[in-house]
Motif scaffolding. Structure first.
Motif, mmCIF file in Angstrom:
data_model
loop_
_atom_site.group_PDB
_atom_site.id
_atom_site.type_symbol
_atom_site.label_atom_id
_atom_site.label_comp_id
_atom_site.label_asym_id
_atom_site.label_seq_id
_atom_site.Cartn_x
_atom_site.Cartn_y
_atom_site.Cartn_z
ATOM 1 N N LYS A 10 0.845 -1.202 -0.235
ATOM 2 C CA LYS A 10 0.203 0.095 -0.146
ATOM 3 C C LYS A 10 0.746 1.202 0.167
ATOM 4 N N PRO A 11 0.236 2.381 -0.356
ATOM 5 C CA PRO A 11 1.014 3.653 -0.493
ATOM 6 C C PRO A 11 2.192 3.890 0.654
ATOM 7 N N LYS A 12 3.202 4.163 0.354
ATOM 8 C CA LYS A 12 4.464 4.495 1.176
ATOM 9 C C LYS A 12 4.830 3.418 2.252
ATOM 10 N N THR A 46 4.352 4.894 -7.848
ATOM 11 C CA THR A 46 3.722 3.675 -7.243
ATOM 12 C C THR A 46 4.138 3.434 -5.840
ATOM 13 N N LYS A 47 5.437 3.808 -5.587
ATOM 14 C CA LYS A 47 5.853 3.575 -3.973
ATOM 15 C C LYS A 47 4.980 4.451 -3.143
ATOM 16 N N ASP A 48 4.604 5.694 -3.462
ATOM 17 C CA ASP A 48 4.158 6.745 -2.756
ATOM 18 C C ASP A 48 2.708 6.967 -3.008
ATOM 19 N N GLY A 49 2.061 6.274 -4.097
ATOM 20 C CA GLY A 49 0.548 6.521 -4.221
ATOM 21 C C GLY A 49 0.152 7.723 -4.827
ATOM 22 N N ILE A 54 -4.511 3.626 -8.263
ATOM 23 C CA ILE A 54 -3.703 2.626 -8.231
ATOM 24 C C ILE A 54 -4.170 1.383 -7.620
ATOM 25 N N HIS A 55 -4.230 0.397 -7.921
ATOM 26 C CA HIS A 55 -4.724 -0.832 -7.105
ATOM 27 C C HIS A 55 -3.335 -1.673 -6.534
ATOM 28 N N TYR A 56 -3.491 -1.817 -5.124
ATOM 29 C CA TYR A 56 -2.500 -2.371 -4.481
ATOM 30 C C TYR A 56 -2.824 -3.808 -3.912
ATOM 31 N N ARG A 58 0.852 -3.514 -5.667
ATOM 32 C CA ARG A 58 1.454 -3.362 -7.167
ATOM 33 C C ARG A 58 2.932 -3.356 -7.212
#
Length: 345
Positions: A10-12, A46-49, A54-56, A58
């Motif tokens: 998920k983001p971050k 992608t890493k930080d959303g 974006i679907h995680y 990912r």
């Protein structure tokens, strides 16, 4: 059959190595056995959303080099065993207004590799057949991978810039994009000037093809650039400044170095606005434009030109399991100049 993938849950969240089932290609898709994948600053999206929707989990990665090992239904143009790559442009719809005009890179429903679907930090990746580019035999996978984004973005921007051989072209930023841009600019016949921070880069950029280096820590690029390209009292300056840095402040600082009819081309993404004096634009017919990467055929052109001219990325190579370390090396700005993951295939 299982494969290794490096995903963001998920983001971050940290990058993590996981085991997944090897996916099967669907309609109009191919499966690529990844040999190398470059790490790009845009992987932070992608890493930080930073991209809506974006679907995680990912898997990041849009600088992919490998070979096809399976093709889906209705794929006739690609065969198992072919060396291929996939870049940022991961597919297009084919029916929006841009696509109907043949401008696929601005497709209203464009897919982005590693954002719209899982990318190349993995042993295998599934990609639309129309997003695949053929890799020349002369390039190693670790050489080809960075050319699928850093390479195509700089090459495509320069060849569409309007600059002609002999014109002054300045490259702002000496990183993953900039070190390739200097080489492409030199090989295209432009009078290439590099702009960076610190004297330590001067020797490197001149080896890459720059005729002069401006250290922005000790010199003002806007004052230095007009010393080049002009004659007598007519003034000089850069026909094109290619901004590869993710800094609007740095872009602001070079605008005064544009020649009459000069153009600042932005390929580095910044969260801050670029501040442009209107008088500067009007008085010299100067302009500010952006340029996206390109489609699969643009990637093939980039790869072909690189083989022809001897342009090659400078890389730091890491095994897939060390993706988190390699990503940190990139995001910190310490990579010289492109971090690349390898799978051992």
């Amino acid at each position: 059959m299982y494969m290794r993938s490096v995903q963001v849950s998920k983001p971050k969240e940290p990058l993590e190595v996981v085991e997944r089932n090897v996916p099967e290609p669907g309609l109009a898709q191919v499966r690529i056995k990844v040999q190398a994948c470059g790490i790009c600053h845009s992987d932070s999206i992608t890493k930080d959303g930073l991209w809506p929707g974006i679907h995680y989990p990912r898997v990041p990665g849009h600088e992919i080099a490998g070979f096809i090992d399976a093709v889906g239904k209705d794929v006739n143009e690609w065969k198992s065993g072919q060396r291929v790559g996939v870049g940022w442009h991961g597919g297009h719809c084919g029916h929006c207004d841009s696509c109907r005009r043949g401008d696929f890179v601005t497709c209203s429903y464009a897919q982005v590799t590693g954002i719209s679907y899982d990318g190349g930090y993995s042993d295998y990746v599934i990609a639309p057949a129309r997003a695949v580019a053929c890799l020349p035999d002369e390039l190693l996978a670790t050489e080809a991978a960075p050319l699928m984004c850093a390479g195509i973005t700089t090459y495509n921007a320069l060849r569409n810039s309007g600059a002609r051989p002999g014109d002054v072209v300045a490259i702002l930023g000496i990183g993953g994009l900039g070190h390739l841009a200097i080489q492409f600019s030199n090989k295209m016949g432009f009078k290439t000037i590099a702009i960076g921070r610190g004297k330590d880069k001067e020797e490197t950029v001149k080896k890459l093809g720059a005729i002069h280096y401006i250290d922005s820590n000790s010199e003002n690029p806007a004052q230095e650039l007009p010393k080049y390209g002009g004659s007598g009292d007519s003034g000089g300056g850069a026909k094109v400044i290619l901004a590869t840095v993710p800094s609007a402040k740095a872009m602001n600082s070079v605008l005064g170095g544009l020649a009459v009819d000069g153009k600042l081309i932005v390929i580095g993404v910044s969260d801050e606005p670029i501040e442009v004096p209107t008088g500067l634009l009007i008085s010299g017919r100067r302009s500010l434009v952006g340029w996206p990467s390109g489609t699969a055929i643009d990637s093939q052109d980039t790869l072909s030109f690189s083989v022809l001219s001897g342009v090659r990325p400078m890389t730091e190579v890491y095994p897939l399991e060390h993706a988190a370390e390699a990503y940190q090396q990139m995001i910190s700005g310490k990579a010289r100049f492109r971090a690349v993951l390898t799978t051992g295939h």
